[in-house]
Design a protein around this motif. Structure first.
Motif, mmCIF file in Angstrom:
data_model
loop_
_atom_site.group_PDB
_atom_site.id
_atom_site.type_symbol
_atom_site.label_atom_id
_atom_site.label_comp_id
_atom_site.label_asym_id
_atom_site.label_seq_id
_atom_site.Cartn_x
_atom_site.Cartn_y
_atom_site.Cartn_z
ATOM 1 N N ARG A 106 34.586 -35.215 54.839
ATOM 2 C CA ARG A 106 35.303 -36.166 53.977
ATOM 3 C C ARG A 106 34.616 -36.266 52.610
ATOM 4 N NH1 ARG A 106 38.004 -41.922 55.749
ATOM 5 N NH2 ARG A 106 38.453 -42.654 53.655
ATOM 6 N N TYR A 107 33.287 -36.252 52.600
ATOM 7 C CA TYR A 107 32.559 -36.251 51.324
ATOM 8 C C TYR A 107 32.852 -34.982 50.531
ATOM 9 C CZ TYR A 107 29.674 -40.236 52.773
ATOM 10 O OH TYR A 107 29.232 -41.472 53.155
ATOM 11 N N LEU A 108 32.795 -33.851 51.227
ATOM 12 C CA LEU A 108 33.022 -32.587 50.515
ATOM 13 C C LEU A 108 34.454 -32.513 49.992
ATOM 14 C CD1 LEU A 108 31.044 -30.120 52.782
ATOM 15 C CD2 LEU A 108 30.387 -30.972 50.523
ATOM 16 N N ALA A 109 35.405 -33.081 50.756
ATOM 17 C CA ALA A 109 36.794 -33.111 50.299
ATOM 18 C C ALA A 109 36.905 -33.982 49.049
ATOM 19 C CB ALA A 109 37.707 -33.634 51.409
ATOM 20 N N ALA A 110 36.195 -35.114 49.048
ATOM 21 C CA ALA A 110 36.215 -35.993 47.867
ATOM 22 C C ALA A 110 35.692 -35.230 46.654
ATOM 23 C CB ALA A 110 35.377 -37.245 48.123
ATOM 24 N N ALA A 111 34.668 -34.397 46.867
ATOM 25 C CA ALA A 111 34.124 -33.590 45.773
ATOM 26 C C ALA A 111 35.191 -32.621 45.256
ATOM 27 C CB ALA A 111 32.881 -32.829 46.242
ATOM 28 N N GLU A 112 35.912 -31.975 46.171
ATOM 29 C CA GLU A 112 36.954 -31.012 45.771
ATOM 30 C C GLU A 112 38.065 -31.705 44.986
ATOM 31 O OE1 GLU A 112 36.936 -27.701 46.394
ATOM 32 O OE2 GLU A 112 35.261 -27.572 47.806
ATOM 33 N N TRP A 113 38.532 -32.846 45.484
ATOM 34 C CA TRP A 113 39.631 -33.539 44.800
ATOM 35 C C TRP A 113 39.233 -33.950 43.386
ATOM 36 C CZ3 TRP A 113 39.629 -36.973 49.681
ATOM 37 C CH2 TRP A 113 40.339 -36.336 50.700
ATOM 38 N N GLU A 114 37.947 -34.239 43.212
ATOM 39 C CA GLU A 114 37.481 -34.738 41.927
ATOM 40 C C GLU A 114 36.914 -33.614 41.053
ATOM 41 O OE1 GLU A 114 38.429 -37.704 41.330
ATOM 42 O OE2 GLU A 114 37.458 -37.818 39.373
ATOM 43 N N GLY A 115 36.928 -32.393 41.562
ATOM 44 C CA GLY A 115 36.427 -31.261 40.770
ATOM 45 C C GLY A 115 34.913 -31.225 40.651
ATOM 46 N N LEU A 116 34.211 -31.768 41.666
ATOM 47 C CA LEU A 116 32.748 -31.741 41.659
ATOM 48 C C LEU A 116 32.240 -30.576 42.501
ATOM 49 C CD1 LEU A 116 32.007 -35.511 42.477
ATOM 50 C CD2 LEU A 116 32.336 -34.449 40.240
ATOM 51 N N ARG A 117 31.051 -30.073 42.151
ATOM 52 C CA ARG A 117 30.417 -29.100 43.034
ATOM 53 C C ARG A 117 29.989 -29.817 44.304
ATOM 54 N NH1 ARG A 117 26.278 -24.865 40.614
ATOM 55 N NH2 ARG A 117 24.923 -26.076 41.961
ATOM 56 N N GLY A 118 30.105 -29.136 45.425
ATOM 57 C CA GLY A 118 29.655 -29.727 46.683
ATOM 58 C C GLY A 118 28.449 -28.963 47.185
ATOM 59 N N CYS A 119 27.504 -29.664 47.785
ATOM 60 C CA CYS A 119 26.272 -29.032 48.267
ATOM 61 C C CYS A 119 25.879 -29.768 49.544
ATOM 62 C CB CYS A 119 25.242 -29.193 47.155
ATOM 63 S SG CYS A 119 23.555 -28.763 47.511
ATOM 64 N N ILE A 120 25.328 -29.050 50.519
ATOM 65 C CA ILE A 120 24.943 -29.699 51.778
ATOM 66 C C ILE A 120 23.443 -29.579 51.992
ATOM 67 C CG2 ILE A 120 25.187 -29.619 54.303
ATOM 68 C CD1 ILE A 120 27.892 -28.124 53.305
ATOM 69 N N ASP A 122 28.712 -22.063 58.775
ATOM 70 C CA ASP A 122 30.148 -22.193 58.460
ATOM 71 C C ASP A 122 30.361 -22.657 57.016
ATOM 72 O OD1 ASP A 122 31.276 -21.390 60.819
ATOM 73 O OD2 ASP A 122 31.486 -23.429 61.651
ATOM 74 N N TYR A 123 29.586 -23.645 56.613
ATOM 75 C CA TYR A 123 29.718 -24.154 55.238
ATOM 76 C C TYR A 123 29.311 -23.081 54.222
ATOM 77 C CZ TYR A 123 30.469 -29.007 56.780
ATOM 78 O OH TYR A 123 30.979 -30.152 57.326
ATOM 79 N N ALA A 124 28.226 -22.370 54.528
ATOM 80 C CA ALA A 124 27.750 -21.338 53.603
ATOM 81 C C ALA A 124 28.802 -20.232 53.460
ATOM 82 C CB ALA A 124 26.417 -20.768 54.097
ATOM 83 N N ARG A 125 29.485 -19.925 54.569
ATOM 84 C CA ARG A 125 30.501 -18.868 54.571
ATOM 85 C C ARG A 125 31.669 -19.215 53.629
ATOM 86 N NH1 ARG A 125 34.076 -17.179 59.107
ATOM 87 N NH2 ARG A 125 33.637 -19.256 59.893
ATOM 88 N N ILE A 126 31.980 -20.501 53.504
ATOM 89 C CA ILE A 126 33.083 -20.860 52.605
ATOM 90 C C ILE A 126 32.567 -21.223 51.212
ATOM 91 C CG2 ILE A 126 34.781 -21.471 54.367
ATOM 92 C CD1 ILE A 126 33.981 -24.374 54.106
ATOM 93 N N GLY A 127 31.301 -20.888 50.951
ATOM 94 C CA GLY A 127 30.808 -20.945 49.579
ATOM 95 C C GLY A 127 30.013 -22.168 49.182
ATOM 96 N N TYR A 128 29.715 -23.055 50.137
ATOM 97 C CA TYR A 128 28.892 -24.212 49.771
ATOM 98 C C TYR A 128 27.418 -23.837 49.812
ATOM 99 C CZ TYR A 128 32.906 -27.307 50.095
ATOM 100 O OH TYR A 128 34.105 -27.915 49.873
ATOM 101 N N VAL A 129 26.668 -24.371 48.862
ATOM 102 C CA VAL A 129 25.220 -24.212 48.883
ATOM 103 C C VAL A 129 24.706 -25.097 50.016
ATOM 104 C CG1 VAL A 129 23.110 -24.823 47.646
ATOM 105 C CG2 VAL A 129 24.994 -23.714 46.426
ATOM 106 N N ALA A 130 23.901 -24.526 50.903
ATOM 107 C CA ALA A 130 23.326 -25.298 52.001
ATOM 108 C C ALA A 130 21.805 -25.151 51.959
ATOM 109 C CB ALA A 130 23.885 -24.815 53.339
ATOM 110 N N VAL A 131 21.100 -26.273 51.973
ATOM 111 C CA VAL A 131 19.637 -26.256 51.868
ATOM 112 C C VAL A 131 19.045 -27.029 53.032
ATOM 113 C CG1 VAL A 131 17.674 -26.781 50.352
ATOM 114 C CG2 VAL A 131 19.928 -26.415 49.344
#
Ligand code: GDP
Ligand code: ZN
Length: 312
Positions: free
Chosen positions: A110-124, A144-153
């Motif tokens: 839900r947080y990452l979706a909020a980032a997408e709707w608002e045009g923010l970069r998402g990172c986990i 899974d998140y990394a595969r769809i392009g999110y930076v995961a640390v």
């Protein structure tokens, strides 16, 4: 209070701390001015760009007269069920999860979706990577998140593992850390912002006038570059939901397939010829992410049915 009327002498400034009707504005030279809001209808949040004028006020040196347009707004659902801005002009949202408390990946989606709707970069960030429990599950979800392009640390406050890597992703961005209570957001902020407690004390002392019923929020400049906005109100906020049809825009791997569905208005539920379902069957789209998506569509539909006026 000495009320000086707004004028065209307003200078540009940025809100770096906000506490009720008080705020600290930074001007173009980096000087910090304690300001009050001019007029009842004006409301600002950290990260806002404003116009302000020098004026002696009760305990302050300036008056904020104007709110400049926001490029992005992060909102939460207020107690009255309305969208309430908590930070402005962010460029990045960092969702923090940990093995303990038990991770709520639905909330993370839900947080990452909020980032997408608002045009923010998402990172986990997967914090507490020193804990052995459920490490395999956490790793699989992160992959899974990394595969769809999110930076995961992966990070840990023990030995500051991964904190330098995280700092690199915060450079040149204006970020917030969000996530369930107890995942370690304060601990990470303490490692990222040296002397954070002293800064908070100073801001509170400078801006608290009268009763302190509101929480303050602060914009920190990170020594390694970038800005971090923190406030108890943004840490585990529930972002408002758009209409059911707009939910897919928050799930990048689902949105990318939508044009291949048989029906242009496919909601990727049980419709025949749905490209998203085909991709789930092929292992290209995570079933868990699709479950999160469907739960959000259902919630958005329930809320719209209850009160079509309110966006949440
Ligand atoms: P917040 O509610 O997200 O701000 O979480 P806190 O920073 O207050 O941390 C919650 C608890 O988790 C505290 O007891 C911390 O000491 C602990 N904690 C935070 N980071 C780590 C970590 O990397 N590893 C371990 N083992 N514990 C941590
Ligand atoms: Zn579909």
């Amino acid at each position: 209070m000495n009320r000086t009327p707004p004028s065209d002498r307003a200078q540009d400034g940025r809100i770096v701390a906000s506490h009720g009707r008080d705020a600290i504005v930074e001007d173009g030279t980096g000087a910090r001015i304690h300001c009050r809001l001019h007029g009842r209808r004006l409301a600002v949040v950290c990260g806002d760009r404003v116009g302000w004028i020098a004026a002696t006020t009760e305990g302050g040196e300036g008056l904020i007269t104007e709110l400049r347009p926001r490029r992005t707004t992060l909102a939460r659902i207020s107690r009255r069920g309305e969208a309430e801005p908590v930070a402005a002009n962010l460029t990045q949202l960092v969702a923090v999860v940990a093995a303990r408390p038990a991770p709520d990946f639905g909330l993370c989606d839900r947080y990452l979706a909020a980032a997408e709707w608002e045009g923010l970069r998402g990172c986990i960030v997967a914090n507490k990577c020193d804990l052995p429990e459920s490490a395999a599950e956490l790793d699989a979800v992160l992959a899974d998140y990394a595969r769809i392009g999110y930076v995961a640390v992966r990070t840990s406050k023990l030995d500051s593992i991964g904190v330098e890597a995280l700092a690199l992703h915060l450079d040149r961005q204006t970020s917030v850390l969000v996530g369930q209570s107890g995942v370690g957001k304060s601990s990470l902020i303490n490692l990222l912002v040296p002397g954070v407690e002293a800064i908070v004390d100073e801001v509170t002392r400078a801006t608290e006038s009268g009763r302190h019923t509101t929480t303050s929020s602060t914009l920190y400049r990170l020594p390694t570059g970038g800005e971090l906005i923190d406030s108890p109100g943004v840490r585990d906020f529930a972002p408002p939901l758009p209409a059911p049809r707009e939910i897919a825009g928050g799930f990048r791997e689902i949105a990318a397939l939508a044009s291949q569905c048989r029906f242009a208005d496919c909601l990727h539920g049980r419709e025949p010829g749905c490209a998203v379902h085909a991709a789930i069957a092929d292992g290209q789209v995570s079933r868990r992410r699709h479950d999160s998506y469907q739960q959000m569509v259902k919630l958005a539909a329930d809320l719209a049915a209850r009160d079509p006026r309110i966006r949440r």
